[in-house]
Write a protein that holds these residues in place. Sequence first.
Motif, PDB file in Angstrom:
ATOM      1  N   ALA A  73       0.831  -1.205   0.000  1.00 35.01           N
ATOM      2  CA  ALA A  73       0.000   0.000   0.000  1.00 35.01           C
ATOM      3  C   ALA A  73       0.867   1.256   0.000  1.00 35.01           C
ATOM      4  O   ALA A  73       0.583   2.220  -0.731  1.00 35.01           O
ATOM      5  CB  ALA A  73      -0.921  -0.011   1.217  1.00 35.01           C
ATOM      6  N   VAL A  74       1.935   1.253   0.800  1.00 38.28           N
ATOM      7  CA  VAL A  74       2.826   2.419   0.845  1.00 38.28           C
ATOM      8  C   VAL A  74       3.528   2.609  -0.490  1.00 38.28           C
ATOM      9  O   VAL A  74       3.564   3.717  -1.047  1.00 38.28           O
ATOM     10  CB  VAL A  74       3.854   2.259   1.984  1.00 38.28           C
ATOM     11  CG1 VAL A  74       4.909   3.361   1.911  1.00 38.28           C
ATOM     12  CG2 VAL A  74       3.158   2.293   3.339  1.00 38.28           C
ATOM     13  N   LEU A  75       4.095   1.522  -1.036  1.00 39.38           N
ATOM     14  CA  LEU A  75       4.809   1.620  -2.302  1.00 39.38           C
ATOM     15  C   LEU A  75       3.858   1.980  -3.445  1.00 39.38           C
ATOM     16  O   LEU A  75       4.209   2.764  -4.338  1.00 39.38           O
ATOM     17  CB  LEU A  75       5.516   0.300  -2.613  1.00 39.38           C
ATOM     18  CG  LEU A  75       6.659  -0.087  -1.674  1.00 39.38           C
ATOM     19  CD1 LEU A  75       7.218  -1.462  -2.041  1.00 39.38           C
ATOM     20  CD2 LEU A  75       7.774   0.956  -1.713  1.00 39.38           C
ATOM     21  N   GLY A  76       2.657   1.407  -3.422  1.00 46.40           N
ATOM     22  CA  GLY A  76       1.694   1.719  -4.466  1.00 46.40           C
ATOM     23  C   GLY A  76       1.253   3.168  -4.424  1.00 46.40           C
ATOM     24  O   GLY A  76       1.041   3.799  -5.466  1.00 46.40           O
ATOM     25  N   ALA A  77       1.121   3.718  -3.216  1.00 47.04           N
ATOM     26  CA  ALA A  77       0.739   5.128  -3.090  1.00 47.04           C
ATOM     27  C   ALA A  77       1.845   6.042  -3.595  1.00 47.04           C
ATOM     28  O   ALA A  77       1.576   7.043  -4.276  1.00 47.04           O
ATOM     29  CB  ALA A  77       0.405   5.438  -1.627  1.00 47.04           C
ATOM     30  N   LEU A  78       3.110   5.708  -3.296  1.00 48.42           N
ATOM     31  CA  LEU A  78       4.225   6.559  -3.709  1.00 48.42           C
ATOM     32  C   LEU A  78       4.536   6.413  -5.194  1.00 48.42           C
ATOM     33  O   LEU A  78       4.597   7.396  -5.942  1.00 48.42           O
ATOM     34  CB  LEU A  78       5.472   6.229  -2.884  1.00 48.42           C
ATOM     35  CG  LEU A  78       5.454   6.617  -1.405  1.00 48.42           C
ATOM     36  CD1 LEU A  78       6.669   6.033  -0.696  1.00 48.42           C
ATOM     37  CD2 LEU A  78       5.422   8.129  -1.245  1.00 48.42           C
ATOM     38  N   ASN A  79       4.766   5.171  -5.630  1.00 47.44           N
ATOM     39  CA  ASN A  79       5.218   4.927  -7.002  1.00 47.44           C
ATOM     40  C   ASN A  79       4.126   5.102  -8.045  1.00 47.44           C
ATOM     41  O   ASN A  79       4.426   5.390  -9.211  1.00 47.44           O
ATOM     42  CB  ASN A  79       5.786   3.499  -7.115  1.00 47.44           C
ATOM     43  CG  ASN A  79       7.114   3.334  -6.419  1.00 47.44           C
ATOM     44  OD1 ASN A  79       7.930   4.240  -6.393  1.00 47.44           O
ATOM     45  ND2 ASN A  79       7.337   2.164  -5.829  1.00 47.44           N
ATOM     46  N   ILE A  80       2.867   4.920  -7.631  1.00 45.60           N
ATOM     47  CA  ILE A  80       1.775   4.923  -8.603  1.00 45.60           C
ATOM     48  C   ILE A  80       0.716   5.967  -8.266  1.00 45.60           C
ATOM     49  O   ILE A  80       0.452   6.882  -9.039  1.00 45.60           O
ATOM     50  CB  ILE A  80       1.102   3.534  -8.693  1.00 45.60           C
ATOM     51  CG1 ILE A  80       2.153   2.427  -8.880  1.00 45.60           C
ATOM     52  CG2 ILE A  80       0.072   3.520  -9.808  1.00 45.60           C
ATOM     53  CD1 ILE A  80       2.974   2.534 -10.147  1.00 45.60           C
ATOM     54  N   GLY A  81       0.084   5.832  -7.089  1.00 50.00           N
ATOM     55  CA  GLY A  81      -1.067   6.659  -6.753  1.00 50.00           C
ATOM     56  C   GLY A  81      -0.774   8.144  -6.732  1.00 50.00           C
ATOM     57  O   GLY A  81      -1.595   8.962  -7.173  1.00 50.00           O
ATOM     58  N   ALA A  82       0.398   8.528  -6.223  1.00 58.36           N
ATOM     59  CA  ALA A  82       0.770   9.946  -6.201  1.00 58.36           C
ATOM     60  C   ALA A  82       1.559  10.331  -7.442  1.00 58.36           C
ATOM     61  O   ALA A  82       1.338  11.397  -8.026  1.00 58.36           O
ATOM     62  CB  ALA A  82       1.588  10.248  -4.943  1.00 58.36           C
ATOM     63  N   PHE A  83       2.456   9.460  -7.869  1.00 58.75           N
ATOM     64  CA  PHE A  83       3.350   9.803  -8.978  1.00 58.75           C
ATOM     65  C   PHE A  83       2.620   9.962 -10.304  1.00 58.75           C
ATOM     66  O   PHE A  83       2.879  10.914 -11.061  1.00 58.75           O
ATOM     67  CB  PHE A  83       4.435   8.730  -9.101  1.00 58.75           C
ATOM     68  CG  PHE A  83       5.332   8.910 -10.288  1.00 58.75           C
ATOM     69  CD1 PHE A  83       6.168  10.013 -10.391  1.00 58.75           C
ATOM     70  CD2 PHE A  83       5.340   7.985 -11.322  1.00 58.75           C
ATOM     71  CE1 PHE A  83       6.991  10.196 -11.498  1.00 58.75           C
ATOM     72  CE2 PHE A  83       6.159   8.154 -12.423  1.00 58.75           C
ATOM     73  CZ  PHE A  83       6.977   9.265 -12.505  1.00 58.75           C
ATOM     74  N   PHE A  84       1.696   9.061 -10.630  1.00 62.62           N
ATOM     75  CA  PHE A  84       1.046   9.102 -11.939  1.00 62.62           C
ATOM     76  C   PHE A  84       0.290  10.402 -12.194  1.00 62.62           C
ATOM     77  O   PHE A  84       0.497  11.048 -13.226  1.00 62.62           O
ATOM     78  CB  PHE A  84       0.128   7.897 -12.105  1.00 62.62           C
ATOM     79  CG  PHE A  84       0.835   6.648 -12.556  1.00 62.62           C
ATOM     80  CD1 PHE A  84       2.222   6.583 -12.602  1.00 62.62           C
ATOM     81  CD2 PHE A  84       0.121   5.530 -12.938  1.00 62.62           C
ATOM     82  CE1 PHE A  84       2.876   5.432 -13.009  1.00 62.62           C
ATOM     83  CE2 PHE A  84       0.762   4.376 -13.360  1.00 62.62           C
ATOM     84  CZ  PHE A  84       2.137   4.323 -13.397  1.00 62.62           C
TER      85      PHE A  84
END
Length: 322
Positions: A73-84
């Motif tokens: 969840a943390v990695l998905g939020a940083l690498n994808i959810g916020a970055f995209f």
Amino acid sequence: MNSSTSSRSLPVATLALTALAPASWGTTYAVTTQLLPPGHPLFAGLMRALPAGLLALALTRVLPRGAWWWKSAVLGALNIGAFFPLLFLSAERLPGGVAATLGAAQPLLIAGLATVALHDRPTAWRLGWGVIGVLGVGLVVLGPAAKLDAVGVIAGLAGTATMAAGVVLTKRWGRPAGVGPMALAGWQLSVGGLLLLPLTLAVEGVPRHLDGGAVGGYLWLGGMGGLIAYTLWFRGIGKLPVGASAPLVLISPLVATVVGVVALGESLSLTQSLGFVLALAALLAAQLNSPDLLGRRAHRTAAPAPVREERPAAEIQGARVR
């Protein structure tokens, strides 16, 4: 195992495959401005993340276990959810070469974060070229003909920071035993997509019209730029030293600038061109002269081999398992 072969041939092959990820990300800016409906950065991020993540889950049939639920969840939020969404917002508001070159600050950010999270002290060589890379970014961003948009610059730098944090945490946590890079990419793409889904519906909604070009753009961004690129990226992060993988993001502005100049008729001023050359030089210098890449650090640690060879073989083998 032939240590000399593994320390030289494997990093070169891994570097080449890992480099395909930022190369594909460099096309994001042209695809966004030329094919996607404007004003929908959240929807673009959603379409790039969620379908690719669900496809990866269907192909791998592996779900997180234990602590990896919250880590994903943390990695998905940083690498994808916020970055995209930050990436697409920057791409909509800035020329492709300028938007992509903002990512050149990432190696320096990663070096600082790695010092804290990984206790990896950056070498003077790495820091020096990191500063040169940031200087190159400054020349591109602050050039007199850059036609900058403040929101676009802030979004680009914020996206760079979130991805830098994601890279360091990915290196720190690695992957669970028996889990491949596609599964790890699928977890993060799915989490990021699920985070974007309610936000997209509440803020932007679905574009009223999607033509064939937009559909093709979303397929490219979700396929090559999403599932394939992140599978290669997470594979590379796991195998390469953090100092060798971080500068690879500078490939993205190279591709974006070439596409912008050749296909879109964009141009860079002399100052911006100098900044771009400096950023590219930082990339090449970090890779061709990295002590980690050349295996010098491995040779130094191999010097007192007679002491370490006394450890039981089973213990040594266990130490190599994450």
